[in-house]
Design a protein around this motif. Structure first.
Motif, PDB file in Angstrom:
ATOM      1  N   VAL A 133       0.868  -1.171   0.000  1.00  0.00           N
ATOM      2  CA  VAL A 133       0.000   0.000   0.000  1.00  0.00           C
ATOM      3  C   VAL A 133       0.910   1.228   0.000  1.00  0.00           C
ATOM      4  O   VAL A 133       1.828   1.322   0.814  1.00  0.00           O
ATOM      5  CB  VAL A 133      -0.907   0.030   1.242  1.00  0.00           C
ATOM      6  CG1 VAL A 133      -1.738   1.310   1.260  1.00  0.00           C
ATOM      7  CG2 VAL A 133      -1.804  -1.199   1.272  1.00  0.00           C
ATOM      8  N   THR A 134       0.682   2.139  -0.906  1.00  0.00           N
ATOM      9  CA  THR A 134       1.522   3.333  -1.011  1.00  0.00           C
ATOM     10  C   THR A 134       0.684   4.598  -0.862  1.00  0.00           C
ATOM     11  O   THR A 134      -0.365   4.738  -1.483  1.00  0.00           O
ATOM     12  CB  THR A 134       2.259   3.362  -2.370  1.00  0.00           C
ATOM     13  OG1 THR A 134       3.079   2.193  -2.487  1.00  0.00           O
ATOM     14  CG2 THR A 134       3.133   4.602  -2.488  1.00  0.00           C
ATOM     15  N   ARG A 135       1.165   5.499  -0.018  1.00  0.00           N
ATOM     16  CA  ARG A 135       0.523   6.800   0.173  1.00  0.00           C
ATOM     17  C   ARG A 135       1.537   7.877  -0.190  1.00  0.00           C
ATOM     18  O   ARG A 135       2.656   7.892   0.342  1.00  0.00           O
ATOM     19  CB  ARG A 135       0.066   6.967   1.624  1.00  0.00           C
ATOM     20  CG  ARG A 135      -0.796   5.813   2.139  1.00  0.00           C
ATOM     21  CD  ARG A 135      -2.133   5.763   1.453  1.00  0.00           C
ATOM     22  NE  ARG A 135      -2.985   6.867   1.866  1.00  0.00           N
ATOM     23  CZ  ARG A 135      -3.780   6.834   2.928  1.00  0.00           C
ATOM     24  NH1 ARG A 135      -3.823   5.741   3.699  1.00  0.00           N
ATOM     25  NH2 ARG A 135      -4.542   7.868   3.237  1.00  0.00           N
ATOM     26  N   HIS A 146      -3.985   6.563   9.284  1.00  0.00           N
ATOM     27  CA  HIS A 146      -4.228   5.576  10.336  1.00  0.00           C
ATOM     28  C   HIS A 146      -3.864   4.203   9.792  1.00  0.00           C
ATOM     29  O   HIS A 146      -4.512   3.688   8.874  1.00  0.00           O
ATOM     30  CB  HIS A 146      -5.692   5.619  10.780  1.00  0.00           C
ATOM     31  CG  HIS A 146      -6.070   6.881  11.486  1.00  0.00           C
ATOM     32  ND1 HIS A 146      -5.971   7.038  12.850  1.00  0.00           N
ATOM     33  CD2 HIS A 146      -6.536   8.067  11.004  1.00  0.00           C
ATOM     34  CE1 HIS A 146      -6.373   8.251  13.201  1.00  0.00           C
ATOM     35  NE2 HIS A 146      -6.716   8.902  12.094  1.00  0.00           N
ATOM     36  N   LEU A 147      -2.838   3.605  10.357  1.00  0.00           N
ATOM     37  CA  LEU A 147      -2.379   2.293   9.903  1.00  0.00           C
ATOM     38  C   LEU A 147      -3.253   1.182  10.486  1.00  0.00           C
ATOM     39  O   LEU A 147      -3.902   1.377  11.518  1.00  0.00           O
ATOM     40  CB  LEU A 147      -0.918   2.081  10.305  1.00  0.00           C
ATOM     41  CG  LEU A 147       0.079   3.058   9.663  1.00  0.00           C
ATOM     42  CD1 LEU A 147       1.475   2.846  10.240  1.00  0.00           C
ATOM     43  CD2 LEU A 147       0.098   2.906   8.156  1.00  0.00           C
ATOM     44  N   ASP A 166      -0.653  -6.690   4.530  1.00  0.00           N
ATOM     45  CA  ASP A 166      -0.751  -7.471   5.765  1.00  0.00           C
ATOM     46  C   ASP A 166       0.124  -6.808   6.826  1.00  0.00           C
ATOM     47  O   ASP A 166       1.062  -7.404   7.357  1.00  0.00           O
ATOM     48  CB  ASP A 166      -0.284  -8.907   5.506  1.00  0.00           C
ATOM     49  CG  ASP A 166      -0.405  -9.788   6.742  1.00  0.00           C
ATOM     50  OD1 ASP A 166      -1.165  -9.418   7.652  1.00  0.00           O
ATOM     51  OD2 ASP A 166       0.280 -10.823   6.802  1.00  0.00           O
ATOM     52  N   PHE A 167      -0.194  -5.572   7.149  1.00  0.00           N
ATOM     53  CA  PHE A 167       0.679  -4.765   7.995  1.00  0.00           C
ATOM     54  C   PHE A 167       0.681  -5.214   9.451  1.00  0.00           C
ATOM     55  O   PHE A 167       1.697  -5.107  10.141  1.00  0.00           O
ATOM     56  CB  PHE A 167       0.261  -3.294   7.907  1.00  0.00           C
ATOM     57  CG  PHE A 167       1.171  -2.367   8.675  1.00  0.00           C
ATOM     58  CD1 PHE A 167       2.434  -2.061   8.209  1.00  0.00           C
ATOM     59  CD2 PHE A 167       0.765  -1.809   9.878  1.00  0.00           C
ATOM     60  CE1 PHE A 167       3.279  -1.225   8.915  1.00  0.00           C
ATOM     61  CE2 PHE A 167       1.591  -0.965  10.597  1.00  0.00           C
ATOM     62  CZ  PHE A 167       2.853  -0.671  10.113  1.00  0.00           C
ATOM     63  N   ILE A 168      -0.430  -5.718   9.950  1.00  0.00           N
ATOM     64  CA  ILE A 168      -0.519  -6.096  11.362  1.00  0.00           C
ATOM     65  C   ILE A 168       0.536  -7.140  11.710  1.00  0.00           C
ATOM     66  O   ILE A 168       1.120  -7.127  12.801  1.00  0.00           O
ATOM     67  CB  ILE A 168      -1.940  -6.610  11.699  1.00  0.00           C
ATOM     68  CG1 ILE A 168      -2.952  -5.466  11.552  1.00  0.00           C
ATOM     69  CG2 ILE A 168      -1.989  -7.179  13.103  1.00  0.00           C
ATOM     70  CD1 ILE A 168      -4.381  -5.869  11.824  1.00  0.00           C
TER      71      ILE A 168
END
Length: 344
Positions: A133-135, A146-147, A166-168
């Motif tokens: 995911v890119t911001r 907010h992640l 799958d950042f968590i």
């Protein structure tokens, strides 16, 4: 495949993991035990025709196989075997197949052998296949992100942030530009941010990272908690406590640690533009980033240093007017193009 050939290949380590597991499963079955018994009997009968050798108790050999499966009992020798034990040792070299079987039985008694073939191969994740995911913020735009794990990131203008979907489970971020992080504590999943050469690792803390390519340096400033900063190029690492910062400049090998003014470094998060003895060239870069404009210089601007504090919403024209009192210049604003002219 011929079972005898499988025996030989197994001992020589020529079977693949899958083939070895299948072979062991068969050998531990009733069919495998029966065939092992028959093979030993056949070998013995053939060799006995050529020369007289002591009789072996077949039950003994089978019991050894059972021991490997956890079913063994006390071994016993026949009367003839006991009587001719010495002769059997002297003639053992004549029976390569029996030596092979004996070696196999011994191997079965070693638990690490079964463990070896039972291990699954380790597969490294294909990083290129991980969905990211890119911001990205253009100049003049700042955002709060907010992640998924509950952490919050304040992303500055002209900055880019990337992290796994799958950042968590994989709290790993790549940053280009500047961001302030409020990290949600999770002792099982460390939070890391990589900016050029530096990687910052934290569990639960707040810190600022400034890594604009045009700056030629990466700077990490700790507001609270504790972080570890590592340089991938020199393998140096430092631990930061609140109020400390670490930085590395392009082309250098020293990771420097020093005391920082955290309040000033993080004012941008509150929407405040602060200059403190800042060179005019640096001020121009920050104004371009803050307001989303391009500033062109005409003439040589003195290498002056300026100080000032401007709240978000302050017009660019007013900021330039205030700065012109310290560094004498005139300016023109045409859309997103700004021309600064040095006064003669």
């Amino acid at each position: 495949m011929d079972k005898r050939k499988q025996f030989e290949d197994f001992i020589a380590g020529k079977l693949s993991n899958e083939e070895a597991r299948a072979f062991l499963t068969w050998l531990m079955s009733q069919e495998g035990e029966d065939e092992l018994s028959a093979t030993i009997d056949e070998e013995w009968s053939e060799r006995a025709k050529e020369r007289e050798y002591p009789e072996y108790d077949m039950e003994k050999l089978l019991s050894r196989t059972k021991i490997a499966k956890g079913e063994g009992s006390t071994l016993r020798l026949s009367r003839e075997e006991k009587r001719s034990d010495h002769a059997s040792k002297s003639g053992a070299h004549k029976f390569p197949w029996l030596r092979l079987v004996a070696g196999l039985v011994i191997l079965f008694s070693l638990s690490f052998l079964l463990t070896k073939w039972g291990e699954e191969p380790v597969t490294e994740p294909d990083i290129s296949s991980i969905e990211m995911v890119t911001r990205k913020n253009p100049s003049g735009v700042k955002t709060r992100i907010h992640l998924p794990d509950g952490s919050v990131v304040y992303l500055n203008a002209e900055s880019t942030l990337s992290y796994p979907k799958d950042f968590i489970s994989h709290r790993e971020i790549r940053l280009s530009g500047e961001a302030f992080f409020e990290v949600k504590k999770d002792s099982l999943h460390p939070f890391s941010v990589t900016s050029d050469r530096l990687t910052t690792v934290a569990l639960g803390t707040t810190f600022n990272i400034r890594a604009f390519e045009s700056d030629g340096a990466v700077e990490v400033t700790l507001a609270s908690g504790k972080v570890r900063v590592s340089d991938s190029q020199t393998r140096q690492s430092l631990t930061l406590l609140p109020g400390e910062a670490a930085s590395i400049k392009a082309g250098t090998e020293e990771l420097e640690k020093y005391t920082a003014d955290v309040s000033m470094v993080t004012q941008w998060v509150k929407g405040i533009l602060v200059f403190k003895n800042t060179s005019f060239k640096e001020i121009i870069k920050r104004l371009e980033r803050w307001y989303g404009v391009e500033i062109h210089l005409q003439g040589e601007i003195a290498n002056e240093k300026c100080s000032g504090e401007f709240m978000e919403g302050e017009s660019l024209a007013n900021v330039l007017k205030v700065l012109s009192y310290s560094v004498e210049f005139e300016y023109k604003i045409e859309g997103n193009q700004v021309i600064i002219i040095q006064n003669q």
